[in-house]
Design an enzyme around this catalytic site. Structure first.
Site, PDB file in Angstrom:
ATOM      1  CB  CYS A 115      -0.936  -0.020   1.201  1.00  0.00           C
ATOM      2  SG  CYS A 115      -1.897  -1.532   1.261  1.00  0.00           S
ATOM      3  CG  HIS A 255      -3.656   2.773   1.680  1.00  0.00           C
ATOM      4  ND1 HIS A 255      -4.133   2.244   0.495  1.00  0.00           N
ATOM      5  CD2 HIS A 255      -3.586   1.725   2.547  1.00  0.00           C
ATOM      6  CE1 HIS A 255      -4.339   0.959   0.639  1.00  0.00           C
ATOM      7  NE2 HIS A 255      -4.018   0.613   1.883  1.00  0.00           N
ATOM      8  CG  ASN A 285      -6.717  -1.872   0.839  1.00  0.00           C
ATOM      9  OD1 ASN A 285      -5.989  -1.454  -0.060  1.00  0.00           O
ATOM     10  ND2 ASN A 285      -6.249  -2.288   2.003  1.00  0.00           N
TER      11      ASN A 285
HETATM   12  N1  ACO Z   1     -17.952  -9.890   9.148  1.00  0.00           N
HETATM   13  C1  ACO Z   1     -18.431 -10.102  10.380  1.00  0.00           C
HETATM   14  N2  ACO Z   1     -17.627 -10.263  11.453  1.00  0.00           N
HETATM   15  C2  ACO Z   1     -16.304 -10.198  11.243  1.00  0.00           C
HETATM   16  C3  ACO Z   1     -15.740 -10.003   9.974  1.00  0.00           C
HETATM   17  C4  ACO Z   1     -16.623  -9.847   8.888  1.00  0.00           C
HETATM   18  N3  ACO Z   1     -16.209  -9.621   7.632  1.00  0.00           N
HETATM   19  N4  ACO Z   1     -14.397  -9.997  10.086  1.00  0.00           N
HETATM   20  C5  ACO Z   1     -14.113 -10.191  11.380  1.00  0.00           C
HETATM   21  N5  ACO Z   1     -15.262 -10.325  12.087  1.00  0.00           N
HETATM   22  C6  ACO Z   1     -15.416 -10.546  13.514  1.00  0.00           C
HETATM   23  C7  ACO Z   1     -14.223 -11.237  14.135  1.00  0.00           C
HETATM   24  O1  ACO Z   1     -14.298 -12.630  13.979  1.00  0.00           O
HETATM   25  C8  ACO Z   1     -14.382 -10.811  15.574  1.00  0.00           C
HETATM   26  O2  ACO Z   1     -15.348 -11.609  16.191  1.00  0.00           O
HETATM   27  P1  ACO Z   1     -15.189 -12.115  17.710  1.00  0.00           P
HETATM   28  O3  ACO Z   1     -15.144 -10.852  18.528  1.00  0.00           O
HETATM   29  O4  ACO Z   1     -16.407 -12.953  17.927  1.00  0.00           O
HETATM   30  O5  ACO Z   1     -13.892 -12.867  17.744  1.00  0.00           O
HETATM   31  C9  ACO Z   1     -14.941  -9.399  15.488  1.00  0.00           C
HETATM   32  O6  ACO Z   1     -15.493  -9.287  14.169  1.00  0.00           O
HETATM   33  C10 ACO Z   1     -13.909  -8.310  15.706  1.00  0.00           C
HETATM   34  O7  ACO Z   1     -12.737  -8.620  14.925  1.00  0.00           O
HETATM   35  P2  ACO Z   1     -11.532  -7.612  14.828  1.00  0.00           P
HETATM   36  O8  ACO Z   1     -10.517  -8.166  13.873  1.00  0.00           O
HETATM   37  O9  ACO Z   1     -11.050  -7.245  16.201  1.00  0.00           O
HETATM   38  O10 ACO Z   1     -12.281  -6.363  14.174  1.00  0.00           O
HETATM   39  P3  ACO Z   1     -11.753  -4.912  13.970  1.00  0.00           P
HETATM   40  O11 ACO Z   1     -12.677  -3.968  14.628  1.00  0.00           O
HETATM   41  O12 ACO Z   1     -10.289  -4.783  14.244  1.00  0.00           O
HETATM   42  O13 ACO Z   1     -11.958  -4.721  12.388  1.00  0.00           O
HETATM   43  C11 ACO Z   1     -10.607  -4.776  10.407  1.00  0.00           C
HETATM   44  C12 ACO Z   1     -11.289  -5.593  11.475  1.00  0.00           C
HETATM   45  C13 ACO Z   1     -11.660  -4.046   9.622  1.00  0.00           C
HETATM   46  C14 ACO Z   1      -9.861  -5.732   9.459  1.00  0.00           C
HETATM   47  C15 ACO Z   1      -9.641  -3.776  11.043  1.00  0.00           C
HETATM   48  O14 ACO Z   1      -8.832  -4.431  11.987  1.00  0.00           O
HETATM   49  C16 ACO Z   1      -8.748  -3.100  10.031  1.00  0.00           C
HETATM   50  O15 ACO Z   1      -9.197  -2.329   9.218  1.00  0.00           O
HETATM   51  N6  ACO Z   1      -7.444  -3.329  10.128  1.00  0.00           N
HETATM   52  C17 ACO Z   1      -6.511  -2.666   9.250  1.00  0.00           C
HETATM   53  C18 ACO Z   1      -6.530  -3.234   7.870  1.00  0.00           C
HETATM   54  C19 ACO Z   1      -5.526  -2.472   7.064  1.00  0.00           C
HETATM   55  O16 ACO Z   1      -5.375  -1.276   7.252  1.00  0.00           O
HETATM   56  N7  ACO Z   1      -4.801  -3.113   6.209  1.00  0.00           N
HETATM   57  C20 ACO Z   1      -3.697  -2.313   5.636  1.00  0.00           C
HETATM   58  C21 ACO Z   1      -3.322  -2.420   4.427  1.00  0.00           C
HETATM   59  S1  ACO Z   1      -3.707  -3.827   3.424  1.00  0.00           S
HETATM   60  C22 ACO Z   1      -2.293  -4.162   2.502  1.00  0.00           C
HETATM   61  O17 ACO Z   1      -1.248  -3.636   2.736  1.00  0.00           O
HETATM   62  C23 ACO Z   1      -2.390  -5.220   1.412  1.00  0.00           C
END
Ligand code: ACO
Length: 336
Positions: A115, A255, A285
């Site tokens: 990214c 990004h 993304n």
């Molecule tokens: N639908 C429903 N529930 C989901 C989903 C989904 N798609 N994905 C995860 N959950 C659930 C998890 O299982 C978890 O459930 P649990 O509490 O029962 O265990 C709950 O949601 C919370 O999961 P978290 O991973 O803690 O959720 P978070 O609030 O952190 O959101 C996310 C997840 C959106 C991925 C976030 O962490 C994020 O945006 N992270 C950064 C991603 C990013 O910036 N990537 C960078 C670049 S990508 C690249 O370089 C290629």
């Protein structure tokens, strides 16, 4: 000695036609439109057609950028293709595009930095121009990230999309164009966001294919925390390098990984959200491509004016952080 400047003289982007909505994803994995929108800001994303590879998306964006710059393919001296989803492990996608675009005089390379790829590409391209080595650099960021997506993993498959954006860089007066930048690597976090198999560490075999280790593996929450910390830091560094304050920035093109990360950065610096455009809702993304796609969209709306300071920010796999500030020199496009 005062180096000459380097500025963006052409810009273009391309999104594949196929749309995958959150409601489509509800039928594929255990997720919901409500969860995806509230956690990421994404409503839909674009998916490359089966017969489209990364270079096909890149080609369309590059043709548009060259047209916008009013430059023929033969004018290009150097091509930098920023991608983690090149057509092949080798040769470089830059070479494929050099031939297909008809950039008969150009050399080039691929830049693999997820990214932050576009940011690193424009700072490397600008450095070549500032040093007087070349006069016209085509920087293309293109990804078919959905080919690296595990469609059974709800925690990652809802995030990614495909797309491409490109810019043409050319010389300008000192004090215009690229004013300053900062690039930081945090390799200690490499395993937070990784495709573990398919490289020399773990060549593909039946077991790794079965376990989908050639696809994106992400510790989402850890990536989120490192990003929320890192993005303000890299913006501060770029502002200091350019000798500017946060209030001097007219546009923040950041990004598009997560709407909440973007909003947190905007709030931290006091940037109103109408100066921090979002395309994540429509396109998700697309890794290196989100920044030039978003920049192109705002430019086409005629909003960026000559003299505006444009902050361009990337963060992601590596872990890597990058920010660059341009004093815009280009007139808005003629309304057709
Ligand atoms: N639908 C429903 N529930 C989901 C989903 C989904 N798609 N994905 C995860 N959950 C659930 C998890 O299982 C978890 O459930 P649990 O509490 O029962 O265990 C709950 O949601 C919370 O999961 P978290 O991973 O803690 O959720 P978070 O609030 O952190 O959101 C996310 C997840 C959106 C991925 C976030 O962490 C994020 O945006 N992270 C950064 C991603 C990013 O910036 N990537 C960078 C670049 S990508 C690249 O370089 C290629």
């Amino acid at each position: 000695m005062t180096l000459r400047g380097a500025t963006i003289t052409g810009i273009g982007s391309y999104l594949p036609d196929r749309v995958l909505t959150n409601f489509d994803l509800e039928k594929m994995v255990d997720t919901s439109d409500e969860w995806i929108v509230s956690h990421t800001g994404i409503r839909e994303r674009r998916i490359a057609a089966d017969d489209q590879a990364t270079s096909d998306l890149a080609y369309e964006a590059a043709v548009r950028a060259l047209k916008d710059a009013g430059r023929a393919a033969e004018a290009v001296d150097f091509i930098i293709v920023c991608t983690i989803t090149g057509d092949y492990i080798f040769p470089a996608t830059a070479n494929l595009l050099q031939h297909r675009l008809g950039c008969s005089r150009a050399a080039g390379f691929d830049l693999v930095s997820g990214c932050t790829g576009f940011n690193l590409g424009i700072t490397a391209g600008a450095a070549l121009i500032q040093a007087g080595h070349v006069d016209c650099v085509l920087v293309i960021a293109a990804e078919t990230l959905t080919r690296l997506t595990n469609w059974q993993d709800r925690s990652t498959c809802v995030l990614f999309g495909d797309g491409a954006g490109a810019v043409v860089l050319e010389p300008c007066d000192p004090g215009q164009g690229l004013l300053g930048y900062a690039n930081v690597s945090q390799g200690e976090y490499a395993e937070m966001l990784i495709a573990p198999a398919g490289g020399s560490r773990k060549p593909l075999d039946e077991e790794s294919l079965r376990n989908k280790e050639n696809k994106v593996h992400m510790q989402g929450h850890e990536v989120y925390k490192v990003s929320v910390r890192g993005v303000p830091m890299i913006c501060e560094m770029a502002l200091a390098n350019a000798g500017l304050a946060a209030e001097d920035i007219d546009w923040v093109i950041i990004h598009q990984a997560n709407k909440r990360i973007i909003e947190a950065a905007a709030q931290r610096f006091g940037w109103p959200m109408d100066r921090v455009p979002l395309t994540i809702e429509k396109y998700g993304n697309s890794s290196a491509a989100t920044v030039p796609i978003t920049l192109d969209e705002v430019y086409r709306q005629g909003k960026i004016q000559p003299g505006h300071n444009v902050l361009i920010v990337g963060f992601g796999a590596g872990f890597a952080l990058a920010a660059a500030i341009f004093r815009w020199t280009k007139e808005p496009p003629a309304v057709s």
